[in-house]
Design a protein around this motif. Structure first.
Motif, PDB file in Angstrom:
ATOM      1  N   CYS A 111      -2.182  -9.837  -1.250  1.00 55.26           N
ATOM      2  CA  CYS A 111      -1.381  -9.618  -2.814  1.00 55.26           C
ATOM      3  C   CYS A 111      -0.033 -10.348  -2.637  1.00 55.26           C
ATOM      4  O   CYS A 111       0.490 -10.575  -1.376  1.00 55.26           O
ATOM      5  CB  CYS A 111      -1.352  -8.376  -3.261  1.00 55.26           C
ATOM      6  SG  CYS A 111      -0.334  -7.266  -2.451  1.00 55.26           S
ATOM      7  N   CYS A 114       2.568  -8.129  -0.515  1.00 54.40           N
ATOM      8  CA  CYS A 114       2.342  -8.215   0.882  1.00 54.40           C
ATOM      9  C   CYS A 114       2.950  -9.349   1.462  1.00 54.40           C
ATOM     10  O   CYS A 114       3.494  -9.768   2.545  1.00 54.40           O
ATOM     11  CB  CYS A 114       0.927  -7.880   1.270  1.00 54.40           C
ATOM     12  SG  CYS A 114       0.431  -6.318   1.035  1.00 54.40           S
ATOM     13  N   ASN A 132      -1.325  -5.663   4.789  1.00 54.96           N
ATOM     14  CA  ASN A 132      -2.148  -5.474   3.519  1.00 54.96           C
ATOM     15  C   ASN A 132      -1.842  -4.115   2.600  1.00 54.96           C
ATOM     16  O   ASN A 132      -0.899  -3.338   3.324  1.00 54.96           O
ATOM     17  CB  ASN A 132      -3.673  -5.090   3.924  1.00 54.96           C
ATOM     18  CG  ASN A 132      -3.933  -4.029   4.740  1.00 54.96           C
ATOM     19  OD1 ASN A 132      -4.017  -2.613   4.236  1.00 54.96           O
ATOM     20  ND2 ASN A 132      -3.971  -4.056   5.992  1.00 54.96           N
ATOM     21  N   CYS A 133      -2.631  -3.959   1.682  1.00 56.82           N
ATOM     22  CA  CYS A 133      -1.753  -2.552   0.995  1.00 56.82           C
ATOM     23  C   CYS A 133      -3.065  -2.367   0.069  1.00 56.82           C
ATOM     24  O   CYS A 133      -4.116  -2.924  -0.003  1.00 56.82           O
ATOM     25  CB  CYS A 133      -0.668  -2.770   0.228  1.00 56.82           C
ATOM     26  SG  CYS A 133      -0.989  -3.988  -1.338  1.00 56.82           S
ATOM     27  N   CYS A 136      -4.923  -5.064  -1.686  1.00 55.81           N
ATOM     28  CA  CYS A 136      -5.584  -6.143  -0.988  1.00 55.81           C
ATOM     29  C   CYS A 136      -5.913  -5.869   0.359  1.00 55.81           C
ATOM     30  O   CYS A 136      -5.829  -4.853   0.787  1.00 55.81           O
ATOM     31  CB  CYS A 136      -4.501  -7.273  -1.064  1.00 55.81           C
ATOM     32  SG  CYS A 136      -3.205  -7.133   0.083  1.00 55.81           S
ATOM     33  N   ARG A 174       3.195   1.821  -2.072  1.00 54.22           N
ATOM     34  CA  ARG A 174       1.980   0.741  -2.211  1.00 54.22           C
ATOM     35  C   ARG A 174       0.802   0.791  -1.189  1.00 54.22           C
ATOM     36  O   ARG A 174      -0.145   0.515  -1.487  1.00 54.22           O
ATOM     37  CB  ARG A 174       2.603  -0.422  -2.188  1.00 54.22           C
ATOM     38  CG  ARG A 174       1.696  -1.367  -2.913  1.00 54.22           C
ATOM     39  CD  ARG A 174       2.260  -2.782  -3.271  1.00 54.22           C
ATOM     40  NE  ARG A 174       2.268  -3.669  -2.071  1.00 54.22           N
ATOM     41  CZ  ARG A 174       3.110  -4.243  -1.043  1.00 54.22           C
ATOM     42  NH1 ARG A 174       4.364  -3.631  -1.271  1.00 54.22           N
ATOM     43  NH2 ARG A 174       2.898  -5.109  -0.117  1.00 54.22           N
TER      44      ARG A 174
HETATM   45 ZN    ZN Z   1      -0.941  -6.029  -0.661  1.00 56.68          ZN
END
Ligand code: ZN
Ligand code: ZN
Ligand code: FE
Length: 763
Positions: A111, A114, A132-133, A136, A174
């Motif tokens: 995303c 990120c 990542n989070c 995503c 997040r």
């Molecule tokens: Zn992300």
């Protein structure tokens, strides 16, 4: 005075776990000053909200609009409950029974948040290729079992550091419950290895990889769903070497460019196509090439299109930061074998292909190729449905019992159903070798486990020799195993994804599929319902001399169609085709057909395309199935006027027989008159459009059915799809076409599943 307090219980179904849905609900509830709680359940997410009715209404309205990007809400049910007097809104720990029937998210692109962190030198994840989070990163390919929790993923090998753990535990973060959460301290790492798999010492493996690619090397790069083989697309030598080593002579190779602007330098991109390119699934999009580019010709020879995608993992972004115009990114495999995913496996299988390996230590549990789409006749068309789309189900109109459908032989997928949901697997491939067969079995087991589906019905093709059919029969045991005719399955798949009921007039056009009469079908007009069909019309049959050899060598199909169209007069014909084939070989093939030796009969439209391509001298042999037909489409002149004669015979009870002969005679006449292959191709396409539009109208008069479904691999032909869609709509038909699942055999398992369920339910 404030509004009176009310309370509602909401049950939300869909992809709502592992995608940041509970933190989203938490923040939204706080935004509206609502109290209550949210928890994951077996079917999705359940929550209680208390507060003024107006605030609750706004909260509910906002759910589908403001949901996290990866969430997919199927339905929301709200029921009033008694006010409990909550003082805060809280996230309740998952109930242990949870999650077997929830939906799993596909793997999606990194995303913007990120990416921004990755590019910020002050961030602790600066330059980290696995950032990542909850919005995503990897999902489907790293899950081993459900419920979706870190210990059930390949991230279990990495213990979060204190900072990552704190993010993971914080509902305002997040990365709250982002299972693949990681950082350079605690998470996966990349390593560059030489051709023998030995580690190369370097401070910056990604920069060193870029340097090697720039100097013409082939590097195997481990991505989300498997390894890619990567070369600089502007270096003709490197592309040629890749093709040689991979034994992939002609099929187009996919490209990756750093931005839409970079893509526009080499291809035309419409707004609709740009939306597909930048969608979170990040598929390969077929885009029309520009005339003169720096891309090596061998990337996509004799093709109007490039298949191009944007970077979707942080690692891709870092690699493309080195400034490449475009990278070739092709699945790392020998032709037709499944994509390599495991480091050790890759070193062995790509030995002699890759000059170096950019590997990493986050395991991939289930391989998933890049998806391929195009924008055609007003919508997105799926050509290969894999990464980014799987395992989002196709939603059906009605509940059906749990079915396992085993698919066809080529471009195989399998399908498992649960209620209204049909889970079509990622692209498995052509079931022609041991490695693909293993992958097929692995995928069936894996999907059954993570979806927790215990099939009550097994479905397969009519063809007894397909590996998928054999598997279905041995697998079924005491439960029903339903054989579904190939072209019926195509049409049913198209009906199912459109949530449409029969009857329909189904145009089912492809290369090969076993018919109920033992001949090979492929130019079929069916009147179809889910549980049954009749063959209303088909192309007249011709022999396929040498059977499978006739698929590899379209000149054989040309000879067969010429023999049928001209009979005794064949010898008098003068055609460029006859110059390229030796006379003796031709006589052998003619004798084979006369004596009916190894010459099964076929009504295939795909083979008619092959024959026309060979007659006009396009090519006598192909490197992959459908290549001649594809090239025939590519050269077609848009402006060519006129069409060939056609005819059919309707004898009432029997299927209508469509004659090929007038078309073939017309093609030969034009070739002899010196008309260009482009004109002949244009006229041939136009002929099919007019013919099948007229035939559908004829059948509408006879049956009263005014709904037409288009399916089968031939409908990947953009020109035919656009032309026929326009003609049939003008004729007032209600038209069903594929969007979600491929028109080719990749969509077949869906059709098998719904047909088998309907057959079992039918009295
Ligand atoms: Zn992300
Ligand atoms: Zn960490
Ligand atoms: Fe097919």
């Amino acid at each position: 005075m404030t509004d009176a307090l009310t309370a509602n219980r909401l049950e939300i179904n869909g992809i709502v776990q592992g995608v940041g849905f509970r933190p989203f609900v938490y923040q939204l509830a706080n935004h509206y000053g609502l109290k209550g709680e949210v928890a994951n359940t077996a079917t999705g997410v359940s929550l209680i909200v208390e507060g003024p009715p107006n605030a609750i209404r706004q909260f509910i309205d906002d759910l589908p609009v403001k949901k996290p990007p990866l969430a997919h809400i199927v339905d929301v049910s709200a029921t009033p409950v008694a006010v409990n007097g909550f003082t805060v809104f809280s996230i309740v720990k998952s109930r242990s029974s949870a999650a077997r029937t929830t939906l799993i998210s596909p793997d999606v692109m990194v995303c913007e948040d990120c990416l921004a962190e990755m590019r910020n030198p002050a961030d602790r994840r600066f330059g980290y290729p696995f950032i990542n989070c909850t919005n995503c990163g990897p999902r489907y390919t790293i899950i081993d079992d459900v419920p979706y929790d870190r210990p059930k993923t390949s991230m279990r090998n990495f213990r979060m550091c204190a900072q990552c753990q704190a993010e993971y535990d914080d509902p305002d973060n997040r990365r709250f419950h982002a299972q693949p959460n990681a950082c350079p301290v605690c998470g996966p790492r990349v390593a560059l290895c030489d051709a023998g798999g030995k580690a190369i010492t370097t401070d910056d493996p990604i920069a060193e990889t870029a340097r090697r690619i720039r100097s013409g090397n082939i590097v195997a790069v481990k991505g989300l769903g498997g390894f890619h083989l990567v070369v600089d697309a502007t270096q003709a030598d490197a592309v040629a070497r890749l093709r040689r080593r991979k034994h992939r002579e002609e099929k187009p190779l996919a490209l990756m460019c750093s931005s839409p602007d970079r893509i526009r330098e080499i291809a035309r991109v419409t707004d609709a196509e740009e939306r597909l390119l930048t969608s979170i699934q990040r598929p390969i999009v077929l885009l029309e090439k520009r005339e003169r580019t720096h891309i090596a010709d061998a990337v996509s020879p004799r093709n109007r299109y490039f298949g191009i995608m944007l970077p979707y993992t942080p690692l891709h972004h870092l690699l493309l930061d080195a400034g490449f115009a475009a990278l070739v990114m092709t699945s790392a495999n020998l032709s037709e074998e499944p994509i390599a995913i495991d480091n050790a496996e890759a070193f062995v299988r790509l030995d002699g292909i890759a000059d170096a390996f950019l590997a990493h230590d986050r395991d991939i549990y289930l391989r998933s190729d890049d998806s391929i789409v195009s924008y055609s006749a007003g919508c997105m068309r799926s050509i290969r449905r894999s990464r980014g789309y799987v395992p989002v189900p196709v939603f059906l109109k009605d509940d059906i019992p749990p079915v396992l459908a085993c698919g066809a032989e080529l471009k195989n997928t399998v399908c498992l159903t649960r209620g209204k949901q049909a889970f079509v697997s990622q692209h498995i491939g052509d079931l022609e070798n041991r490695a693909t067969d293993d992958f097929f079995r692995l995928t069936v087991d894996h999907l059954q486990r993570i979806l927790d589906i215990d099939p009550q019905i097994v479905a397969c093709d009519l063809h007894p020799d397909y590996l998928s059919t054999r598997y279905a029969k041995e697998r079924a045991g005491s439960i029903p195993c339903i054989e579904v005719q190939h072209h019926h399955a195509h049409i049913a798949a198209c009906m199912a994804e459109n949530k449409a009921d029969g009857p329909v007039i189904g145009l089912s056009f492809d290369g090969t599929g076993l018919g109920t009469d033992g001949t090979i079908w492929g130019g079929e007009v069916l009147v179809a319902r889910y549980h049954t069909f009749t063959r209303a019309a088909h192309l007249a049959t011709v022999p396929m001399p040498g059977s499978a050899a006739a698929i590899r060598e379209p000149w054989r199909m040309a000879l067969s169609h010429l023999r049928s169209a001209f009979g005794e007069d064949l010898g008098a014909l003068v055609l460029p085709l006859f110059r390229s084939v030796n006379q003796q070989q031709m006589n052998v093939i003619l004798a084979m057909m006369d004596k009916q030796i190894n010459s099964p009969l076929t009504s295939s439209l795909g083979r008619l395309f092959d024959a026309v391509a060979a007659i006009i001298g396009l090519r006598g042999k192909v490197a992959f199935e459908g290549q001649a037909a594809m090239e025939l489409e590519m050269i077609a002149d848009d402006t060519a006027s006129g069409h060939y004669d056609f005819s059919w015979e309707d004898h009432g009870d029997d299927p209508i027989l469509i004659s090929n002969a007038p078309i073939i005679r017309g093609v030969v006449r034009d070739v002899n008159a010196g008309l260009s292959p482009a004109t002949v191709s244009g006229r041939f396409h136009q002929t099919l459009i007019i013919l099948f539009d007229q035939l559908c109208r004829h059948l509408r008069t006879a049956t009263g059915i005014d709904r037409v479904a288009l399916s089968g691999g031939v409908f990947q032909n953009h020109r035919l799809l656009v032309g026929l869609t326009a003609a049939l709509e003008k004729s007032g038909f209600d038209l069903l076409t594929h969007r979600l699942v491929p028109a080719n055999d990749g969509g077949l398992s869906l059709g098998q599943a719904v047909v088998a369920a309907a057959k079992v339910a039918a009295p």
